[in-house]
Design a protein around this motif. Structure first.
Motif, PDB file in Angstrom:
ATOM      1  N   ALA A 108      61.101  43.338  51.721  1.00  0.00           N
ATOM      2  CA  ALA A 108      60.645  43.019  50.366  1.00  0.00           C
ATOM      3  C   ALA A 108      59.959  41.661  50.322  1.00  0.00           C
ATOM      4  N   ILE A 109      60.511  40.689  51.025  1.00  0.00           N
ATOM      5  CA  ILE A 109      59.908  39.351  51.026  1.00  0.00           C
ATOM      6  C   ILE A 109      58.545  39.374  51.701  1.00  0.00           C
ATOM      7  N   SER A 110      58.427  40.099  52.814  1.00  0.00           N
ATOM      8  CA  SER A 110      57.123  40.160  53.483  1.00  0.00           C
ATOM      9  C   SER A 110      56.099  40.881  52.614  1.00  0.00           C
ATOM     10  N   GLY A 111      56.511  41.936  51.908  1.00  0.00           N
ATOM     11  CA  GLY A 111      55.593  42.614  50.992  1.00  0.00           C
ATOM     12  C   GLY A 111      55.166  41.723  49.847  1.00  0.00           C
ATOM     13  N   LEU A 112      56.118  40.928  49.321  1.00  0.00           N
ATOM     14  CA  LEU A 112      55.781  39.997  48.241  1.00  0.00           C
ATOM     15  C   LEU A 112      54.794  38.936  48.708  1.00  0.00           C
ATOM     16  N   ILE A 113      55.029  38.377  49.874  1.00  0.00           N
ATOM     17  CA  ILE A 113      54.137  37.335  50.387  1.00  0.00           C
ATOM     18  C   ILE A 113      52.726  37.876  50.574  1.00  0.00           C
ATOM     19  N   MET A 114      52.614  39.035  51.233  1.00  0.00           N
ATOM     20  CA  MET A 114      51.282  39.604  51.448  1.00  0.00           C
ATOM     21  C   MET A 114      50.626  40.009  50.130  1.00  0.00           C
ATOM     22  N   GLY A 115      51.414  40.556  49.201  1.00  0.00           N
ATOM     23  CA  GLY A 115      50.861  40.963  47.912  1.00  0.00           C
ATOM     24  C   GLY A 115      50.327  39.790  47.119  1.00  0.00           C
ATOM     25  N   TYR A 116      51.112  38.691  47.057  1.00  0.00           N
ATOM     26  CA  TYR A 116      50.658  37.522  46.293  1.00  0.00           C
ATOM     27  C   TYR A 116      49.456  36.843  46.955  1.00  0.00           C
ATOM     28  N   ILE A 117      49.467  36.737  48.275  1.00  0.00           N
ATOM     29  CA  ILE A 117      48.331  36.102  48.962  1.00  0.00           C
ATOM     30  C   ILE A 117      47.055  36.912  48.746  1.00  0.00           C
ATOM     31  N   CYS A 118      47.140  38.226  48.905  1.00  0.00           N
ATOM     32  CA  CYS A 118      45.942  39.058  48.717  1.00  0.00           C
ATOM     33  C   CYS A 118      45.504  39.115  47.259  1.00  0.00           C
ATOM     34  N   LEU A 119      46.450  39.055  46.337  1.00  0.00           N
ATOM     35  CA  LEU A 119      46.081  39.002  44.921  1.00  0.00           C
ATOM     36  C   LEU A 119      45.335  37.709  44.622  1.00  0.00           C
ATOM     37  N   GLY A 120      45.810  36.606  45.148  1.00  0.00           N
ATOM     38  CA  GLY A 120      45.122  35.328  44.970  1.00  0.00           C
ATOM     39  C   GLY A 120      43.741  35.328  45.595  1.00  0.00           C
ATOM     40  N   LEU A 121      43.635  35.895  46.811  1.00  0.00           N
ATOM     41  CA  LEU A 121      42.327  35.965  47.462  1.00  0.00           C
ATOM     42  C   LEU A 121      41.370  36.877  46.700  1.00  0.00           C
ATOM     43  N   GLY A 122      41.891  37.962  46.146  1.00  0.00           N
ATOM     44  CA  GLY A 122      41.051  38.860  45.345  1.00  0.00           C
ATOM     45  C   GLY A 122      40.541  38.180  44.092  1.00  0.00           C
ATOM     46  N   ILE A 123      41.404  37.413  43.447  1.00  0.00           N
ATOM     47  CA  ILE A 123      40.980  36.681  42.248  1.00  0.00           C
ATOM     48  C   ILE A 123      39.930  35.634  42.604  1.00  0.00           C
ATOM     49  N   LEU A 124      40.150  34.918  43.712  1.00  0.00           N
ATOM     50  CA  LEU A 124      39.151  33.932  44.156  1.00  0.00           C
ATOM     51  C   LEU A 124      37.828  34.595  44.515  1.00  0.00           C
ATOM     52  N   MET A 125      37.888  35.792  45.093  1.00  0.00           N
ATOM     53  CA  MET A 125      36.673  36.508  45.447  1.00  0.00           C
ATOM     54  C   MET A 125      35.893  36.899  44.190  1.00  0.00           C
ATOM     55  N   VAL A 126      36.585  37.353  43.154  1.00  0.00           N
ATOM     56  CA  VAL A 126      35.914  37.718  41.903  1.00  0.00           C
ATOM     57  C   VAL A 126      35.305  36.486  41.245  1.00  0.00           C
ATOM     58  N   ILE A 127      36.043  35.380  41.245  1.00  0.00           N
ATOM     59  CA  ILE A 127      35.507  34.131  40.676  1.00  0.00           C
ATOM     60  C   ILE A 127      34.275  33.678  41.448  1.00  0.00           C
ATOM     61  N   GLY A 128      34.319  33.786  42.761  1.00  0.00           N
ATOM     62  CA  GLY A 128      33.173  33.410  43.582  1.00  0.00           C
ATOM     63  C   GLY A 128      31.962  34.290  43.318  1.00  0.00           C
ATOM     64  N   LEU A 129      32.194  35.587  43.179  1.00  0.00           N
ATOM     65  CA  LEU A 129      31.075  36.486  42.886  1.00  0.00           C
ATOM     66  C   LEU A 129      30.464  36.206  41.523  1.00  0.00           C
ATOM     67  N   ILE A 130      31.304  35.891  40.550  1.00  0.00           N
ATOM     68  CA  ILE A 130      30.792  35.538  39.221  1.00  0.00           C
ATOM     69  C   ILE A 130      29.979  34.248  39.291  1.00  0.00           C
ATOM     70  N   ALA A 131      30.466  33.279  40.065  1.00  0.00           N
ATOM     71  CA  ALA A 131      29.740  32.008  40.190  1.00  0.00           C
ATOM     72  C   ALA A 131      28.396  32.211  40.881  1.00  0.00           C
ATOM     73  N   VAL A 132      28.371  33.016  41.930  1.00  0.00           N
ATOM     74  CA  VAL A 132      27.112  33.271  42.640  1.00  0.00           C
ATOM     75  C   VAL A 132      26.140  34.019  41.726  1.00  0.00           C
ATOM     76  N   ALA A 133      26.638  34.988  40.965  1.00  0.00           N
ATOM     77  CA  ALA A 133      25.760  35.726  40.057  1.00  0.00           C
ATOM     78  C   ALA A 133      25.216  34.814  38.966  1.00  0.00           C
ATOM     79  N   ASN A 134      26.044  33.876  38.505  1.00  0.00           N
ATOM     80  CA  ASN A 134      25.613  32.953  37.462  1.00  0.00           C
ATOM     81  C   ASN A 134      24.547  32.004  38.000  1.00  0.00           C
ATOM     82  N   VAL A 135      24.750  31.477  39.184  1.00  0.00           N
ATOM     83  CA  VAL A 135      23.763  30.570  39.786  1.00  0.00           C
ATOM     84  C   VAL A 135      22.480  31.324  40.076  1.00  0.00           C
ATOM     85  N   GLY A 136      22.601  32.555  40.561  1.00  0.00           N
ATOM     86  CA  GLY A 136      21.409  33.347  40.871  1.00  0.00           C
ATOM     87  C   GLY A 136      20.595  33.665  39.631  1.00  0.00           C
ATOM     88  N   SER A 137      21.261  33.939  38.525  1.00  0.00           N
ATOM     89  CA  SER A 137      20.512  34.259  37.306  1.00  0.00           C
ATOM     90  C   SER A 137      19.900  33.003  36.690  1.00  0.00           C
TER      91      SER A 137
END
Length: 89
Positions: A56-85
């Motif tokens: 359970a602890i290993s699943g929680l660690i991987m889940g939270y890390i990947c959730l954080g990376l996914g959120i950062l990826m979406v923020i990065g894509l929004i920033a790149v799209a904003n700069v590009g436009s």
């Protein structure tokens, strides 16, 4: 006389949490459902089980890390799209 050994209950939710965490790592956090499933199953497993908490602890660690990376990826894509436009790319 032969007496069968007592069956130990397995930590099914902990194992599911770890498997979903591994799936979220393999997909680099591109999908949201494996991360959320790993987090939910991990927390439920930790609340039910007092021992055998490693899965359970290993699943929680991987889940939270990947959730954080996914959120950062979406923020990065929004920033790149904003700069590009802004600059007409």
């Amino acid at each position: 006389m032969y007496q069968p050994a007592a069956m130990e209950a397995s930590n099914v939710l902990g194992i599911i949490s770890m498997v979903l965490g591994i799936i979220s790592v393999v997909t680099f956090g591109a999908f949201l459902l494996p991360q959320l499933g790993a987090i939910v199953c991990g927390h439920i497993s930790l609340s039910r089980e007092k021992t055998r908490r490693g899965f359970a602890i290993s699943g929680l660690i991987m889940g939270y890390i990947c959730l954080g990376l996914g959120i950062l990826m979406v923020i990065g894509l929004i920033a790149v799209a904003n700069v590009g436009s802004t600059y007409g790319w």
